[in-house]
Design an enzyme around this catalytic site. Structure first.
Site, mmCIF file in Angstrom:
data_model
loop_
_atom_site.group_PDB
_atom_site.id
_atom_site.type_symbol
_atom_site.label_atom_id
_atom_site.label_comp_id
_atom_site.label_asym_id
_atom_site.label_seq_id
_atom_site.Cartn_x
_atom_site.Cartn_y
_atom_site.Cartn_z
ATOM 1 N N HIS A 15 -15.491 3.536 -15.059
ATOM 2 C CA HIS A 15 -15.302 2.715 -13.865
ATOM 3 C C HIS A 15 -16.555 1.910 -13.544
ATOM 4 C CE1 HIS A 15 -14.580 2.206 -9.381
ATOM 5 N NE2 HIS A 15 -13.422 1.800 -9.885
ATOM 6 N N ARG A 39 -5.343 1.899 -13.195
ATOM 7 C CA ARG A 39 -4.003 2.030 -12.634
ATOM 8 C C ARG A 39 -3.340 0.687 -12.347
ATOM 9 N NH1 ARG A 39 -1.671 6.977 -12.191
ATOM 10 N NH2 ARG A 39 -3.542 7.751 -11.139
ATOM 11 N N ASN A 79 0.838 -1.207 0.000
ATOM 12 C CA ASN A 79 0.000 0.000 0.000
ATOM 13 C C ASN A 79 0.871 1.256 0.000
ATOM 14 O OD1 ASN A 79 -2.379 -1.433 0.063
ATOM 15 N ND2 ASN A 79 -2.808 -1.063 2.212
ATOM 16 N N ARG A 99 -14.070 2.328 4.759
ATOM 17 C CA ARG A 99 -12.875 1.510 4.984
ATOM 18 C C ARG A 99 -11.605 2.343 5.013
ATOM 19 N NH1 ARG A 99 -9.316 -0.532 1.220
ATOM 20 N NH2 ARG A 99 -10.776 -0.111 -0.454
ATOM 21 N N ARG A 108 -10.993 -4.033 -14.432
ATOM 22 C CA ARG A 108 -9.886 -4.896 -13.988
ATOM 23 C C ARG A 108 -10.291 -6.346 -14.178
ATOM 24 N NH1 ARG A 108 -6.260 -1.558 -11.365
ATOM 25 N NH2 ARG A 108 -7.134 0.203 -10.199
#
Length: 873
Positions: free
Chosen positions: A494, A464, A61, A623, A434
């Site tokens: 998206h 990305r 991350n 989150r 994705r």
């Protein structure tokens, strides 16, 4: 992640005045999120190898954060315009200073957590050995191992006037070798030795030359270091295993970089090696996909390939080393990399933690069971019969809602397989953001095209770090005859939507799937997402309109039910919040709920603060980033922000408007972020089926009743500690309720109950056939195992095979697809708006639809065991 445009939409020209007290900087909030990930690595309730994996997630991350967010801010800091963050009024340079300062605070906690887990693993004979901990036997083994398996693959480099400082790849590990300046005289020494060799005199040897090798002195003149050389580099070879197993009890290992360090003196034997270190450079990866492109002259896919090559050479933003850099080496590296001292991080943690995910493969099944979570396989959803075609069930029944990863994505993949062979199917259209690198879903779409169906796939090539994967898949789709489009120039697509169009006797029918997460079989086993499959004609018409607009690159708001960004999602969220404000001012029941990954959009935050001041109770399950600070007196005292970071990654997006009793529920692909609202094509849709609405509300109730992983953001911008909401039994025992573990148990229970029903029906069917044909013995028509089982009970083998599908039959295993008729078994592998009371586990269990028969003794025993397990937690 940043927008593609360096002038991020979260950065604006400053407004007059100080920032509102209920706002905070998004980057610092993200670092707080990643700290919560790291704290999972310190949680003693988490198995040891899983703790190590959480530390690895913290590392990856942070790596991406520096590549994208720090990279983007670095670009912004070079812009001459005065630009500031819209929430904190900080300039890019001020944000960068705050980020580096916060990261220097996090690194010591990172080191402590890693070392604690490393030592605990050592105690259970999973031993990560450092060079100074090697035994003589292990050193001897490594010497032989390195000579045979490492040294042949090394590509050492020196740095001097004739060998310029090389390009250091982003994220790659290098052994940096400090060479003694005195060794510059080695060539003269060698000449002197050569001159006196005939007289039997020995020349003075370089300090780096082992004294035990006098036999090589004769060839010293051919093994002389270059003048002016102070530095050597050895890239970590990609051909070698990163984890090197060592002899000894249990599983002992050393990392490849330390093996290379051990042989550095041999590699640079013509020099004197003073010391070695391991370094890693992190580079800016925030590429602008719209840069210097003439779309009339260049295919967009080829343009993206060229742009991706530039990413590897962007400017460094961080330098890490395993040990402190020397006073000579640090200035040299900083000068060559154009970095400042505050951009250097020293840590004893390995600079690349990706190896942690493969450690389990070196352990026995018994060791893995003790060190990892019990394995969980997404279950076949109880609402669908695995023995019947999915398309038949979807078109005959009501809406279907799949909850990943507790329920499997397999039914949707199976639906696509059936559609690829159904002669009535005209077209399949889908957006792909994705995909897994090996995807049965993608293969089903390719099969459909090859079977003559019209398949339109909208690939977002700017997803990305998935750009290359999407480029490869788009080429395969095109070769199969699919209509491939790439979305908009100014907006990332998206959305997650698929529309199957069929010609039926009653006319055109649309089967529409809408999801909160990607069409990725791998992440669908790890991320919590919701997927709706519906035959609603209204949603079908909107889906058709959506794909027509995508094909024409048209931003539109011409939809009856769907909300489509950038024109609709934010305005309609604001409108619905305004409605709750009106209700509150009239003293009528009202409320708001949002479940999202991040909250950064200032307009939405300001509107939620306005709602709070009007008395609207708001609960937000966030989150990651929350730029909204709850509980600030006079501003957000009616807002509660909580977060769950656990075994599964909370990813679903849910919007709720109104009090719980009649809350309007929307599911969405969009987080409450400026990039999603203004710079992407996103979709939100209403949940119209009452049963599905109640199911989602139950999911929310259970999530907000979590006392193991749920944490609350306080007005001081810190989160409550882990276990803060845990209950204490009368006996003084701490009871923690883990909502994700509950959902896994519930999915298993439902699947097992379904299996029981299926077995009973099969037995009844065979008995009926036997009764109709008296001459055929019952034993001949009923399998021996089923005939021997009690009525309504499945045999262990049958139950296990149908409930927890083994990897051999999962989608990712490469098993052959089930046939189109669906006769064979599939081959494919989340509080009320008011803050939740501290209810007991049994009080917040979602309603489970009971089958139309009394559960067998096996099911009742299993359910009792699960309840007992939850009480113990």
């Amino acid at each position: 992640m940043a927008n593609d445009n360096p002038t991020s939409s979260d950065q604006v020209i400053p407004a007059a005045g100080n920032p509102a007290p209920y706002l905070q900087n998004r980057e610092l909030s993200w670092l707080d999120f990643n700290e919560r990930v790291l704290e999972q690595g310190a949680d003693e309730s988490v198995p040891l190898l899983q703790r190590l994996n959480f530390i690895s997630i913290f590392w990856s991350n942070l790596q991406e954060f520096f590549m994208v967010r720090v990279g983007s801010l670095t670009d912004l800091s070079l812009v001459k315009k005065h630009i500031v963050d819209s929430k904190s009024n900080m300039t890019p340079s001020e944000q960068l200073r705050a980020i580096y300062l916060r990261c220097h605070e996090l690194y010591p906690a990172y080191e402590r957590t890693f070392e604690q887990v490393r030592l605990l693993l050592n105690k259970v004979r999973v031993t990560h050995v450092r060079p100074d901990e090697l035994t003589d036997e292990q050193r001897s083994y490594l010497a032989e191992y390195a000579e045979a398996n490492v040294t042949p693959f090394l590509s050492p480099q020196i740095i001097n006037a004739r060998h310029p400082f090389p390009h250091l790849e982003n994220g790659a590990l290098y052994i940096v070798v400090r060479l003694d300046e005195e060794a510059d005289n080695a060539q003269d020494q060698a000449k002197s030795e050569h001159e006196h060799k005939k007289k039997g005199k020995k020349g003075k040897k370089s300090k780096g030359k082992p004294a035990k090798e006098p036999a090589k002195s004769a060839s010293l003149s051919q093994n002389v270091g270059a003048e002016g050389t102070m530095l050597g580099l050895i890239p970590l070879p990609r051909q070698c295993a990163r984890v090197v197993k060592l002899p000894g009890d249990g599983f002992s290992f050393i990392l490849l970089e330390h093996v290379v360090e051990m042989v550095a003196e041999q590699v640079f034997s013509m020099y004197t090696v003073k010391h070695t270190n391991v370094i890693c450079v992190t580079r800016n990866a925030d590429i602008d996909a719209t840069e210097s492109t003439d779309e009339n002259d260049e295919d967009y896919r080829e343009h993206m390939k060229r742009i991706l090559k530039k990413r590897a050479r962007l400017a460094p933003v961080r330098l890490e080393s395993e040990r402190e850099l020397s006073d000579t080496l640090e200035p040299l590296l900083l000068d060559r990399l154009n970095l400042k001292k505050h951009q250097v991080f020293t840590t004893s943690v390995p600079l690349d933690l990706s190896f942690t995910w493969g450690l389990a493969s070196h352990l026995s099944e018994k060791q893995c069971a003790a060190l990892m979570y019990p394995p969980f396989t997404p279950q076949w959803p109880a609402c669908l019969d695995r023995k019947r075609p999915i398309m038949e069930q979807v078109t005959a029944g009501g809406d279907v809602l799949l909850s990943y990863p507790y329920e499997s994505m397999d039914p949707f993949v199976q639906l696509l397989r059936e559609a690829s062979r159904d002669p009535r199917v005209i077209s399949i259209k889908i957006t792909l953001y994705r995909l897994a690198s090996q995807s049965h879903l993608a293969e089903a779409l390719i099969d459909a095209a090859e079977n003559g169906k019209e398949v339109t796939a909208l690939f977002e090539l700017r997803a990305r770090f998935d750009e290359s994967n999407n480029i490869e898949w788009s080429q395969r789709f095109e070769q199969a005859g699919c209509n491939v489009i790439y979305g908009f120039r100014d907006y990332k697509v998206h959305s997650k939507i698929c529309c199957i169009t069929r010609q039926t006797d009653d006319g055109i029918q649309h089967i529409t799937q809408l999801g909160t997460g990607n069409y990725n079989e791998k992440t669908a086993k790890l991320y919590t997402d919701l997927s709706l499959i519906t035959t609603s004609p209204t949603i079908g018409r909107d889906a058709t309109e959506f794909f027509r607009n995508m094909a024409l690159e048209n931003v539109s708001d011409n939809y009856d039910v769907l909300w489509v960004a950038p024109l609709q999602v934010k305005p309609l969220i604001l409108k619905n919040i305004d409605r709750q404000i009106e209700l509150a001012r009239r003293g009528e029941p009202c409320g708001l709920f949002f479940k999202t990954n991040s909250v950064t959009d200032k307009e939405i935050i300001d509107k939620i603060a306005e709602a709070s001041q009007a008395g609207v109770k708001t609960v937000m399950l966030v989150r990651g980033i929350s730029c909204l600070v709850p509980g600030v007196e006079g501003y957000t005292e009616n807002v509660r922000v909580v977060s769950i970071v656990g075994r599964m990654l909370e990813h679903s997006r849910i919007y709720g408007f109104g009090p719980r009793t009649n809350m309007k529920i929307y599911l969405a692909s969009a987080d409450l972020m400026t990039r999603n609202m203004d710079k992407r094509v996103e979709i939100a849709w209403p949940v119209l089926d009452e049963k599905l609405r109640d199911r989602i509300l139950s999911y929310i109730d259970v999530s907000l009743s979590d006392t193991a992983k749920l944490r609350e953001l306080l007005p001081n911008r810190r989160y409550t500690p882990l276990g803060f909401f845990a209950q204490v039994s009368p006996e003084g025992k701490t009871i923690r309720f883990d909502s994700q573990a509950h959902f896994m148990d519930e999915a298993r229970l439902k699947a097992r109950m379904n299996t029981e029903v299926e077995v009973e029906r099969e037995v009844e069917k065979r008995e009926a056939v036997a009764a109709a044909e008296p001459e055929t013995p019952v034993a001949a028509t009923v399998p021996a195992a089923a005939a021997a089982a009690p009525a309504g009970a499945a045999t262990p083998a049958t139950s296990e095979a149908a409930t927890v599908l083994p990897e051999a039959t999962s989608t990712t295993s490469g098993a052959a697809p089930a046939d189109a008729a669906g006769t064979s078994e599939p081959a494919l592998e989340p509080d009320a708006i008011e803050p939740a009371e501290k209810a007991t586990t049994t009080a917040i269990l979602p309603r489970v639809e009971q089958p139309p028969h009394k559960p067998s003794l096996l099911v009742r025993a299993l359910a009792a065991a699960i309840r007992f397990s939850n009480r113990r937690k």
